[in-house]
Scaffold this active site. Structure first.
Site, mmCIF file in Angstrom:
data_model
loop_
_atom_site.group_PDB
_atom_site.id
_atom_site.type_symbol
_atom_site.label_atom_id
_atom_site.label_comp_id
_atom_site.label_asym_id
_atom_site.label_seq_id
_atom_site.Cartn_x
_atom_site.Cartn_y
_atom_site.Cartn_z
ATOM 1 N N CYS A 1 0.865 -1.192 0.000
ATOM 2 C CA CYS A 1 0.000 0.000 0.000
ATOM 3 C C CYS A 1 0.896 1.234 0.000
ATOM 4 O O CYS A 1 2.064 1.146 -0.406
ATOM 5 C CB CYS A 1 -0.980 -0.024 1.170
ATOM 6 S SG CYS A 1 -0.221 0.044 2.806
ATOM 7 N N ASN B 1 1.878 1.898 4.507
ATOM 8 C CA ASN B 1 2.286 0.638 5.142
ATOM 9 C C ASN B 1 1.816 0.510 6.585
ATOM 10 O O ASN B 1 2.367 -0.268 7.367
ATOM 11 C CB ASN B 1 3.820 0.490 5.063
ATOM 12 C CG ASN B 1 4.303 -0.941 5.203
ATOM 13 O OD1 ASN B 1 5.424 -1.183 5.619
ATOM 14 N ND2 ASN B 1 3.465 -1.896 4.898
ATOM 15 N N CYS C 1 -1.909 0.905 7.256
ATOM 16 C CA CYS C 1 -3.358 0.637 7.266
ATOM 17 C C CYS C 1 -3.701 -0.591 6.424
ATOM 18 O O CYS C 1 -3.999 -1.664 6.956
ATOM 19 C CB CYS C 1 -4.145 1.847 6.762
ATOM 20 S SG CYS C 1 -3.952 3.321 7.803
ATOM 21 N N ARG C 2 -3.664 -0.464 5.111
ATOM 22 C CA ARG C 2 -4.204 -1.528 4.260
ATOM 23 C C ARG C 2 -3.307 -2.758 4.164
ATOM 24 O O ARG C 2 -3.785 -3.886 4.303
ATOM 25 C CB ARG C 2 -4.488 -0.968 2.850
ATOM 26 C CG ARG C 2 -5.641 0.030 2.845
ATOM 27 C CD ARG C 2 -5.681 0.816 1.550
ATOM 28 N NE ARG C 2 -4.515 1.684 1.414
ATOM 29 C CZ ARG C 2 -4.235 2.418 0.353
ATOM 30 N NH1 ARG C 2 -5.038 2.369 -0.689
ATOM 31 N NH2 ARG C 2 -3.173 3.192 0.331
ATOM 32 N N SER C 3 -2.007 -2.568 3.907
ATOM 33 C CA SER C 3 -1.176 -3.771 3.694
ATOM 34 C C SER C 3 -0.963 -4.590 4.974
ATOM 35 O O SER C 3 -0.978 -5.826 4.889
ATOM 36 C CB SER C 3 0.139 -3.445 2.978
ATOM 37 O OG SER C 3 0.964 -2.626 3.747
ATOM 38 N N ASP D 1 -7.996 4.168 0.363
ATOM 39 C CA ASP D 1 -7.104 4.573 1.448
ATOM 40 C C ASP D 1 -7.947 5.104 2.615
ATOM 41 O O ASP D 1 -8.655 6.094 2.470
ATOM 42 C CB ASP D 1 -6.182 5.674 0.902
ATOM 43 C CG ASP D 1 -5.129 6.098 1.900
ATOM 44 O OD1 ASP D 1 -5.287 5.793 3.101
ATOM 45 O OD2 ASP D 1 -4.159 6.741 1.474
HETATM 46 P P1 4NP Z 1 -2.014 2.929 3.883
HETATM 47 O O1 4NP Z 1 -2.657 4.322 4.379
HETATM 48 O O2 4NP Z 1 -1.342 3.211 2.580
HETATM 49 O O3 4NP Z 1 -3.183 2.024 3.767
HETATM 50 O O4 4NP Z 1 -1.048 2.516 4.988
HETATM 51 C C1 4NP Z 1 -1.916 5.473 4.572
HETATM 52 C C2 4NP Z 1 -1.201 5.654 5.752
HETATM 53 C C3 4NP Z 1 -0.503 6.820 5.946
HETATM 54 C C4 4NP Z 1 -0.517 7.813 4.970
HETATM 55 C C5 4NP Z 1 -1.215 7.625 3.786
HETATM 56 C C6 4NP Z 1 -1.915 6.450 3.595
HETATM 57 N N1 4NP Z 1 0.190 9.025 5.193
HETATM 58 O O5 4NP Z 1 0.007 9.985 4.382
HETATM 59 O O6 4NP Z 1 0.944 9.132 6.170
#
Ligand code: 4NP
Length: 159
Positions: free
Chosen positions: A8, A11, A13-15, A124
């Site tokens: 993702c 790193n 939330c989703r992955s 996201d």
């Molecule tokens: P992820 O979500 O890609 O599912 O882990 C996000 C986590 C943090 C951020 C963006 C997306 N960020 O901008 O810090």
């Protein structure tokens, strides 16, 4: 051994959610010995950090513990190590294609392909509310089931 990498952006939330859900389904399907799983982010902002507390809480409600996972950034060596590099959204997939060495045989695709959705992203959830994390889990559970089906077929494992 078949190796699967979930990717993702941040790193956290989703992955990690995908890693936890998929690992649980591997255990339930008796495929743990055949499939290795890891997760990472296109960005390195959260390197070494635990998953977002909201992702941890939502996964825990479904019996999946992701509290021990730690973030790391995608690197070019991942394209040698893994057989499947699975993106949560189109931006992640573009980054994967951008880093992947030419001639690599790695299967690179959107994860939701395995939920029967050819062009759909796991949205996201980072800047949204708690319901976003439920949707992430619903989508990831469905795609994980589909991927388990494919891997079982590929390894001749009866589910
Ligand atoms: P992820 O979500 O890609 O599912 O882990 C996000 C986590 C943090 C951020 C963006 C997306 N960020 O901008 O810090």
């Amino acid at each position: 051994m078949i190796r699967v990498l979930f990717v993702c952006l941040g790193n956290i939330c989703r992955s990690p959610t995908a890693e936890g859900v998929f690992r649980q389904q591997l255990r339930e399907s008796g495929l743990t010995e055949r499939v290795e799983v890891d997760f990472c982010g296109v960005a390195g902002w959260h390197q070494g950090k635990a998953p977002d507390p909201r992702a941890q809480a939502a996964a825990a409600e479904r019996g999946v513990d992701i509290s021990g996972l730690r973030a790391r950034q995608l690197n070019v060596g991942d394209f040698e190590r893994f057989d499947y590099v699975l993106a949560m959204d189109h931006d992640n997939l573009a980054a994967i294609h951008g880093m992947c060495p030419e001639g690599s045989q790695v299967q690179k695709t959107l994860f939701l392909t395995y939920a029967g959705q050819s062009d759909m992203s796991v949205p996201d959830p980072y800047y949204g509310g708690d319901e976003g994390f439920e949707e992430v889990l619903d989508l990831i559970e469905a795609a994980s089931r589909g991927l388990i089906g494919e891997l079982a077929k590929r390894t001749g494992h009866r589910l």
